[in-house]
Design an enzyme around this catalytic site. Structure first.
Site, PDB file in Angstrom:
ATOM      1  N   GLY A 259       0.482  -0.783   0.117  1.00  0.00           N
ATOM      2  CA  GLY A 259      -0.072  -0.255   0.118  1.00  0.00           C
ATOM      3  C   GLY A 259       1.005   1.517  -0.006  1.00  0.00           C
ATOM      4  O   GLY A 259      -0.220   2.657   0.236  1.00  0.00           O
ATOM      5  N   LYS A 261       2.682   2.966  -2.177  1.00  0.00           N
ATOM      6  CA  LYS A 261       2.495   3.495  -3.991  1.00  0.00           C
ATOM      7  C   LYS A 261       0.385   4.313  -3.904  1.00  0.00           C
ATOM      8  O   LYS A 261       0.529   5.241  -4.204  1.00  0.00           O
ATOM      9  CB  LYS A 261       2.780   2.632  -4.908  1.00  0.00           C
ATOM     10  CG  LYS A 261       3.839   2.875  -4.980  1.00  0.00           C
ATOM     11  CD  LYS A 261       4.088   1.805  -6.395  1.00  0.00           C
ATOM     12  CE  LYS A 261       5.731   1.331  -6.030  1.00  0.00           C
ATOM     13  NZ  LYS A 261       6.014   0.240  -5.207  1.00  0.00           N
ATOM     14  N   ASP A 279      -5.538  -6.507  -4.680  1.00  0.00           N
ATOM     15  CA  ASP A 279      -4.396  -7.422  -4.538  1.00  0.00           C
ATOM     16  C   ASP A 279      -5.080  -8.817  -4.341  1.00  0.00           C
ATOM     17  O   ASP A 279      -6.238  -9.536  -3.634  1.00  0.00           O
ATOM     18  CB  ASP A 279      -3.862  -7.606  -2.955  1.00  0.00           C
ATOM     19  CG  ASP A 279      -2.159  -8.049  -2.580  1.00  0.00           C
ATOM     20  OD1 ASP A 279      -1.298  -7.379  -3.537  1.00  0.00           O
ATOM     21  OD2 ASP A 279      -2.338  -9.599  -2.693  1.00  0.00           O
ATOM     22  N   CYS A 378      10.500  -3.123  -8.902  1.00  0.00           N
ATOM     23  CA  CYS A 378      12.051  -3.040  -8.317  1.00  0.00           C
ATOM     24  C   CYS A 378      13.177  -3.784  -8.651  1.00  0.00           C
ATOM     25  O   CYS A 378      13.267  -4.071  -7.824  1.00  0.00           O
ATOM     26  CB  CYS A 378      11.426  -2.738  -6.159  1.00  0.00           C
ATOM     27  SG  CYS A 378      10.861  -4.403  -5.717  1.00  0.00           S
TER      28      CYS A 378
END
Length: 447
Positions: A259, A261, A279, A378
């Protein structure tokens, strides 16, 4: 029950991380909270666990000539690694103290034979000297051992980024990451927050306009619990700017947990409009809800859903913008989560790239014409980043790269982080941040 010493606790924790395959940062946080360790001991425990996990390959290489091929119980191997880490890489603890502690632990957990073996290994290394990895002739193997990264990963980075960038990434991955927070700009400007938090000694971040640095654990501060600041790396904050959402828009955050972002987007939108945060797992959507509650954000609506089935729930062209912060190998955050480099295998990259492509295909029909699809990871591997976008654009004729991305992004992004295609590929050494990839695509308007 007698409390374990910090070194005993570090060995137990390393065993637990191995057995449960849990992330070292989460396991450490839980252990420190459970044992109620004072700041000084929690600092040493963090150093021993992180340092040992980070340097695992180098430590095994260093110990190998003295262990020879003897089969070890896991806790004995961890004890030797923790001891070797202190003897080779720390200079403030005398060798005799490290040896005595190791032998004491070996006697306590094992028997006289094991303590004698541990003593013999460490004394031999002390007497004969540790092997020097800089003498390894093969470049890939030398870098792999020196910087304790898997050989396949080093070879992959050498091929994609060249020697200089690879060595700089390997080097910075072996250093502690900065502690970074995001000021809740729905409540404060960064300058107002810094002024109000003067006693806590926050400093301005360097990459994102809402970022602050702090020497310590931000999540323990009252400012965190009161919703004034959130733990988030600066590179991750760039994603919210890439989306560029404005008030009262409808946003889909396709892979939202935990959460960080999502809540950033809500803050940038002044908590107006609606963010549907999805999710796959219910326990992870709860994490998003907890963050939204802590930050007092009402515009976030969670749903446990595999985003690949989103078209069964949402009508076509429902959203002004869509964020896909895709599940990835995490190879850009090794510095923060060193166990990632041991947990991931090269074949995971191919598998994840397929999932990433499936997610993009699934959300594409849900975007309004003229809307923006932001894709981020990432990781720094091309197969999960540029290659995924190239394939997506080749399949979806109604999408193109968004030329306005650069206008929305902070000017502090290093020039070398911008790719020829106009994407951001931030490598870990470029801005003292996590490695991150961000691109924005636009759905063409129908004329």
């Amino acid at each position: 029950m007698k409390q374990l010493s910090v070194r005993e606790l570090s060995i137990q924790l390393l065993e637990d991380i191995d057995k449960s395959k849990s992330y070292s940062n989460l396991a450490l946080h839980n252990a420190i909270e459970k044992a109620r360790l004072p700041e000084r001991d929690s600092g040493l425990l963090t150093e021993l666990v992180y340092g040992t996990v980070q340097n695992e390959l180098l430590l095994d290489y260093s110990l190998a000539p003295f262990i020879k091929k003897k089969k070890l119980m896991p806790w004995v191997r961890h004890l030797l690694r923790v001891s070797a880490y202190q003897m080779i890489l720390l200079d403030r603890i005398p060798d005799h103290a490290i040896l005595n502690e190791a032998v004491t632990i070996a006697k306590k957990r094992g028997h006289k034979g094991i303590s004698g073996f541990v003593n013999a290994v460490l004394r031999s290394a002390q007497r004969e000297g540790w092997p020097d990895p800089s003498r390894i002739e093969d470049l890939g193997e030398r870098l792999s051992v020196q910087y304790s990264h898997p050989r396949w990963l080093v070879n992959r980075w050498l091929k994609q980024f060249g020697l200089e960038a690879t060595e700089r990434m390997l080097e910075i991955n072996m250093t502690p990451p900065p502690s970074v927070g995001r000021v809740n700009t729905n409540k404060w400007t960064r300058d107002e927050f810094l002024l109000a938090s003067e006693e806590e000694a926050f400093e301005k971040g360097t990459l994102a306009p809402e970022a602050v640095f702090y020497k310590g654990n931000i999540a323990r501060l009252p400012a965190y619990h009161e919703g004034d600041v959130t733990v988030q790396d600066e590179s991750s904050m760039l994603v919210g700017h890439a989306v560029g959402a404005t008030s009262n828009q409808q946003i889909l955050d396709a892979c939202a947990a935990p959460g960080g972002k999502t809540t950033h987007l809500a803050e940038l939108m002044k908590d107006s409009g609606r963010i549907d945060a999805l999710d796959l797992h219910a326990h992870k959507t709860k994490l998003i809800e907890q963050q939204a509650k802590r930050l007092d954000l009402a515009s976030i609506h969670t749903q446990t859903l595999d985003v690949r089935k989103a078209s069964e729930v949402f009508a076509p062209e429902s959203f002004d913008h869509i964020l896909v912060d895709a599940p990835c190998s995490g190879l850009g955050v090794i510095r923060r989560k060193p166990d990632i480099k041991w947990a991931k295998q090269e074949e995971d990259i191919t598998r994840l790239a397929t999932v990433q492509q499936d997610i993009l295909r699934a959300v594409a029909p849900l975007l309004k014409p003229g809307g923006r699809l932001v894709y981020s990871t990432c990781t720094i591997d091309a197969a999960e980043n540029a290659d995924v976008i190239t394939l997506f654009l080749s399949e979806q004729n109604d999408f193109e790269r968004d030329p306005s991305l650069k206008e929305r992004m902070p000017k502090t992004i290093p020039a070398e982080a911008w790719t020829e295609n106009g994407d951001v590929q931030l490598l870990p050494h470029m801005a003292n941040s996590d490695g991150f990839y961000v691109t924005a695509l636009q759905k063409k308007k129908v004329h």
